[in-house]
Design a protein around this motif. Structure first.
Motif, mmCIF file in Angstrom:
data_model
loop_
_atom_site.group_PDB
_atom_site.id
_atom_site.type_symbol
_atom_site.label_atom_id
_atom_site.label_comp_id
_atom_site.label_asym_id
_atom_site.label_seq_id
_atom_site.Cartn_x
_atom_site.Cartn_y
_atom_site.Cartn_z
ATOM 1 N N UNK A 40 0.745 -1.222 0.034
ATOM 2 C CA UNK A 40 -0.144 -0.020 0.002
ATOM 3 C C UNK A 40 0.736 1.352 0.001
ATOM 4 N N UNK A 41 1.698 1.425 1.059
ATOM 5 C CA UNK A 41 2.542 2.729 1.192
ATOM 6 C C UNK A 41 3.480 2.932 -0.311
ATOM 7 N N UNK C 167 -13.858 12.266 0.245
ATOM 8 C CA UNK C 167 -15.396 11.882 0.405
ATOM 9 C C UNK C 167 -15.703 10.850 -1.067
ATOM 10 N N UNK C 168 -14.805 11.173 -2.175
ATOM 11 C CA UNK C 168 -15.014 10.482 -3.272
ATOM 12 C C UNK C 168 -14.315 8.888 -2.904
ATOM 13 N N UNK C 169 -13.247 9.111 -2.256
ATOM 14 C CA UNK C 169 -12.794 7.852 -1.937
ATOM 15 C C UNK C 169 -13.773 6.825 -1.004
ATOM 16 N N UNK C 170 -14.304 7.620 -0.169
ATOM 17 C CA UNK C 170 -14.851 6.819 0.664
ATOM 18 C C UNK C 170 -16.106 6.244 -0.074
ATOM 19 N N UNK C 178 -12.014 -2.510 -3.147
ATOM 20 C CA UNK C 178 -11.460 -3.047 -2.161
ATOM 21 C C UNK C 178 -10.702 -1.917 -1.190
ATOM 22 N N UNK C 179 -10.666 -2.246 0.285
ATOM 23 C CA UNK C 179 -9.963 -1.228 1.166
ATOM 24 C C UNK C 179 -8.672 -0.642 0.727
ATOM 25 N N UNK C 180 -7.923 -1.859 0.165
ATOM 26 C CA UNK C 180 -6.405 -1.456 -0.350
ATOM 27 C C UNK C 180 -6.388 -0.604 -1.336
ATOM 28 N N UNK C 181 -7.254 -0.719 -2.202
ATOM 29 C CA UNK C 181 -6.998 0.265 -3.463
ATOM 30 C C UNK C 181 -7.752 1.690 -2.936
ATOM 31 N N UNK C 182 -8.685 1.754 -2.256
ATOM 32 C CA UNK C 182 -9.009 2.965 -1.746
ATOM 33 C C UNK C 182 -7.889 3.402 -0.901
ATOM 34 N N UNK C 252 -0.736 -4.711 7.131
ATOM 35 C CA UNK C 252 -1.043 -5.282 5.640
ATOM 36 C C UNK C 252 -2.623 -5.239 5.350
ATOM 37 N N UNK C 253 -3.435 -5.031 6.216
ATOM 38 C CA UNK C 253 -4.957 -5.053 5.974
ATOM 39 C C UNK C 253 -5.189 -3.785 6.354
ATOM 40 N N UNK C 254 -6.069 -2.750 5.537
ATOM 41 C CA UNK C 254 -6.328 -1.394 5.670
ATOM 42 C C UNK C 254 -7.857 -1.526 6.050
ATOM 43 N N UNK C 255 -8.010 -0.827 7.280
ATOM 44 C CA UNK C 255 -9.354 -0.537 7.899
ATOM 45 C C UNK C 255 -9.847 0.833 7.631
#
Lengths: 351, 273, 285
Positions: A40-41, C167-170, C178-182, C252-255
């Motif tokens: 990601x980063x 806000x576009x991203x959310x 997927x959260x990683x892409x956002x 590694x997991x985005x929340x």
């Protein structure tokens, strides 16, 4: 080469999205495996870099300037898969936030500049650089040629996308609904611009940057070096490449099946001096060739040959030949690359 | 709160065949306020990162909160979260620390990563925004913040999870005088009692306010470890470790003299005038 | 035009500037574009009021409809609709004209101009003196391309000008991206400004030291060295940011935190947009 909205039909946009999707999927998995939590980063900063680097105008030999997409250097430093992701993200942000390139054309733009370009550039770089030293001048040459060929491959695919439009999409009066130039004009016009200025910019950027990195941080070139083109990873992506090659071989049949009618396009336009002058003006004062490129003409006759005489009239149209030959040509090239990769993988013990 | 926060014995670390740490030993008790002093390249940033388990010792033993600081130990998710919950690091460069699109997202990042429930995250954000006086910035992107605001958000983004141990890397770097004063006041009085604070810095003006003990690093080794005031008065030590330098200047009355520079207001030696 | 036009690749039209000047100009353009978007996105306008998720879907549907329509009259209506939405969202027409309309018209106009003469069809008139035929089909095809490009670019600019980028991203997140892409998109946007600042500082530092004009190869080296430095900085930044994320518990997991509430007005807008799009695409208008 950022295609805006309105130049490509929705179906072309959908098709390019469909072509790009498996690459995005495989790329995200491979890059994740390679980078783990750094995915990601690192992708974020490199995408930001791809974005910013497109604003650097480079002085080119001959006195003009041009800006590079950076697809060559991205593939060389990061490898093709990470380049797919980072350039795609940069293109997405350019389209959505800054309006460079259309929203509906994101798939096409990514396919051309983030997939075809980097992969071709990477293959050329590896082929020329071989196992030379990281600081070898050979790598500088390899990078230059890679950037040049990569951006032209991307332009070629874009030209094909453009050129297909007038043949497939017309309104009731026969006016083209999208990009109005057939392959016979789109191909030479796009390539004229990219074989010269844009290609040169990409070559200068890639070669120059590799030279700079050789002096300052040669270890940055280490990630993709010393690995034969596709070996080791070949097995994992073999299916993807064969699938894509096959898809391209089959796609003309799909077009035929759709049975879209198109208007008559005179290849004569190409010989008309007035029209040529206008094309030249539109393509940055680069004069298009005198006649329809003979290679294309020959290729198209190859295609009309196996089509039986009792086929509907449109099948005998010469432009169908262009589509078929162009698409099939690309498919064949892919299959050949895939075949070479398979052979090399078999020869060298798996890495 | 009592107990050992960090215990480092003969720790070494090499980066690209260069020794960054060369046999460092010290220990810090919970609740202590410590300044890590050292010129650029003295190894204090490396040490701070090691204390936050971002890099691991090449030799020697290092423990934090009673558990070993080793790569292997941190592969365990539970151990990792337990540590991250209790130890926070504020990076020197706010562009590194603030990687989220808005201040609000920045504050939410840590708690979300630690698996807090949504409502708890929201409550914590609300409380932290007010505590740090940054509620008006909450929807701003980081690149629209001033240097002082960035620093405040950076610290807020770490404090929000209420870590027992707060590590700070050059907290006053690149701040204007007012923001610097505000920050020092916050670090001195705003953190609440009992929190362990370890700040790496070469800003001698602030350490009297933010620390009781100072560890001086020089060329990867501990050059001194003593109460902050003692260190500040040991001009020879500070000179030797490049924390102060000889400064020649001229006063308005026409007299000129040399004195060690590096501490605010100068430490003038010898008779004035 | 005193800023890079929206919808146009920034490579053209600044031959007269020096390389560093044009770079600085482009970099500042990024900054000012985002500043404008931040300013307009908080105005009390129509689109600003809608839920970002609804807006993303609705505007995307309208863009697809504009690209799909086969009638110039429908395209003209779509363009009028986009302009009307802009006005209701307190976005001044002069801004649209400056940022989108003029730039897109010039860019696409040059590209499709030859089509007016070389698309085969019914000649409606001839150019005086040289006598080239202007065909109806050629004119129509040029109108299609320009009309679509203008309409789509206006609609996509509306999204950016009425919605803060986070806000576009959310919205993307809650639409299933997927959260990683956002997260990558959000961080990319963030670091575009950091790297832009870096590049700006480098360019200005060099500008201030350049005493005499450089020759071609030297200018090329100058630009390439800047890019090289920027790349090195970029990769170092990536490593540092990774450390900063790990320090705060990243594994590694985005929340992400997202809470949007839709109101009836949001759904009405969505229905209207989808209705228009479905009618145009479904009825092949």
């Amino acid at each position: 080469m950022h295609i805006p909205d309105g130049y490509l039909s929705p179906s072309t946009c959908a098709a390019t999205f469909a072509l790009a999707a498996p690459f995005w999927y495989v790329a995200s998995r491979k890059v994740k495996r390679q980078l783990h939590t750094k995915l990601v980063p690192l992708m974020a900063v490199v995408s930001a870099f791809s974005f910013v680097v497109m604003m650097f105008n480079l002085p080119l030999p001959g006195g003009t300037t041009g800006h590079a997409v950076g697809l060559g250097i991205a593939a060389i430093v990061l490898g093709p898969w990470a380049a797919v992701l980072s350039i795609s993200i940069a293109l997405l942000i350019q389209a959505v936030f800054f309006g460079d390139g259309g929203i509906t054309a994101i798939g096409a733009n990514c396919f051309n500049m983030a997939i075809v370009g980097p992969f071709v550039a990477y293959a050329v770089y590896q082929a020329i650089a071989g196992r030379s030293e990281l600081t070898s001048p050979r790598r500088v040459v390899a990078a230059g040629v890679a950037g040049y060929v990569g951006i032209n491959a991307a332009a070629l695919v874009a030209a094909i996308e453009f050129g297909l439009q007038p043949m497939l999409f017309h309104d009731a009066m026969g006016a083209p609904l999208y990009a109005p130039y057939p392959l016979s004009i789109a191909l030479p016009a796009m390539l004229a611009g990219h074989l010269t200025i844009a290609g040169l910019a990409e070559a200068v950027a890639a070669a120059g940057l590799v030279a700079v990195l050789q002096r300052t941080e040669p270890e940055l070139l280490d990630l993709t070096a010393r690995r034969p083109a596709t070996s080791g990873r070949w097995r994992e992506t073999r299916a993807l490449w064969f699938g894509l090659g096959l898809l391209m071989l089959l796609s003309p049949l799909g077009l035929v099946a759709a049975g879209t009618a198109w208007g008559e396009w005179g290849a004569a336009d190409f010989a008309d001096p007035a029209a040529r002058q206008e094309i030249a003006a539109a393509s940055g004062n680069v004069v298009p060739p005198e006649a329809v490129p003979s290679g294309l003409q020959r290729l198209s006759s190859v295609w009309s040959a196996p089509i039986p005489d009792y086929a509907p009239a449109f099948l005998r149209n010469e432009h169908l030949g262009y589509i078929l030959s162009a698409v099939t040509g690309s498919g064949l090239v892919l299959l050949v690359f895939a075949g070479i990769g398979a052979l090399r993988a078999r020869r060298s013990p798996s890495v | 709160m009592s107990g050992t926060a960090f215990d480092f014995q003969d720790v070494t670390y090499a980066y690209r065949s260069q020794r960054a740490l060369d046999g460092v030993s010290f220990s810090v008790q919970l609740g202590e306020r410590v300044a890590l002093l050292g010129a650029n390249g003295s190894g204090k940033s490396t040490l701070l990162r090691m204390m936050d388990a971002l890099c691991f010792a090449g030799g020697g033993t290092a423990t934090a909160l009673g558990a070993p600081l080793s790569e292997k130990a941190f592969e365990d998710e539970v151990a990792n979260f337990a540590f991250r919950r209790r130890v926070g690091l504020v990076f020197q460069n706010p562009d590194v620390q603030l990687f989220n699109p808005t201040v609000l997202d920045e504050l939410a990042f840590g708690p979300l990563q630690l698996g807090w429930a949504t409502q708890r995250v929201k409550d914590a954000i609300e409380a932290t925004l007010h505590r740090f006086g940054i509620a008006h910035l909450k929807d701003r992107p980081p690149h629209r913040l001033s240097g002082g605001e960035k620093k405040r958000v950076a610290i807020a983004s770490v404090i929000i999870t209420e870590p027992d141990v707060l590590l700070l890397d050059e907290p006053t770097a690149a701040l204007d005088p007012k923001s610097r004063a505000d920050l020092v006041a916050f670090l001195a009085h705003g953190l609440g009692d009992g929190r362990t604070v370890i700040a790496a810095t070469h800003d001698l003006d602030i350490i009297d306010d933010i620390s009781d003990r100072a560890i001086v690093l020089s060329e990867g080794k501990v050059a001194a470890d003593a109460p902050t005031l003692d260190i500040l008065h040991d001009i020879d030590l500070l000179r030797r470790t490049h924390l102060v330098f000889e400064h020649h200047h001229r006063h308005g009355d026409g007299h000129e003299h040399d004195h060690p520079h590096g501490v605010h207001g100068h430490i003038h030696q010898g008779p004035e005038g | 035009m005193n800023e890079p036009a929206y919808g146009v690749c920034s490579c053209g039209g600044k031959k007269r500037r020096g390389l560093l000047e044009s770079l600085v100009f482009g970099l500042i353009g990024v900054e000012s574009h985002s500043l404008e978007a931040e300013t307009t996105s908080v105005l009390p306008g129509l689109l600003q009021r809608f839920d970002p998720r609804i807006k993303v879907v609705a505007l995307l549907a309208l863009i697809i409809a504009a690209v799909s329509t086969q009638r110039l009259t429908v395209l003209a209506l779509m363009f009028a609709l986009a302009t009307g939405l802009a006005l209701l969202s307190k976005i001044r027409l002069i801004r649209l004209a400056r940022q989108v309309w003029l730039g897109v018209f010039l860019f696409s106009g040059i590209i499709v101009l030859p089509a007016v003469f070389i698309v085969p069809g019914e000649a409606i008139t001839h150019l005086p003196l040289i006598g080239w035929p202007i065909t109806l089909q050629g004119l129509r095809s040029a109108a299609f391309v320009i009309g679509r490009a203008e309409t789509a670019a206006t609609l996509s600019l509306l999204l950016v000008l009425t919605t803060p980028w986070p806000h576009v991203l959310k919205a993307l997140r809650s639409l299933g991206v997927p959260a990683a892409i956002v997260a990558i998109l959000g961080m990319t946007y963030r670091y575009i400004f950091v790297l832009t600042q870096s590049a700006l500082q480098m360019a200005e530092a060099r500008q201030s030291r350049l005493m005499a004009p450089l020759d071609g190869p030297a200018r090329r080296r100058l630009m390439l060295t800047m890019i090289g430095t920027l790349l090195t900085k970029t990769l170092a930044l990536g490593t540092e940011v990774h450390a900063a994320m790990v320090a705060r518990g990243y594994r590694g997991e985005v929340r992400l935190l997202d809470d949007f509430r839709t109101r009836p007005a949001d759904w009405a807008f969505l229905l209207a947009a989808l209705g228009i799009a479905a009618t145009i695409i479904g009825a092949r208008l």
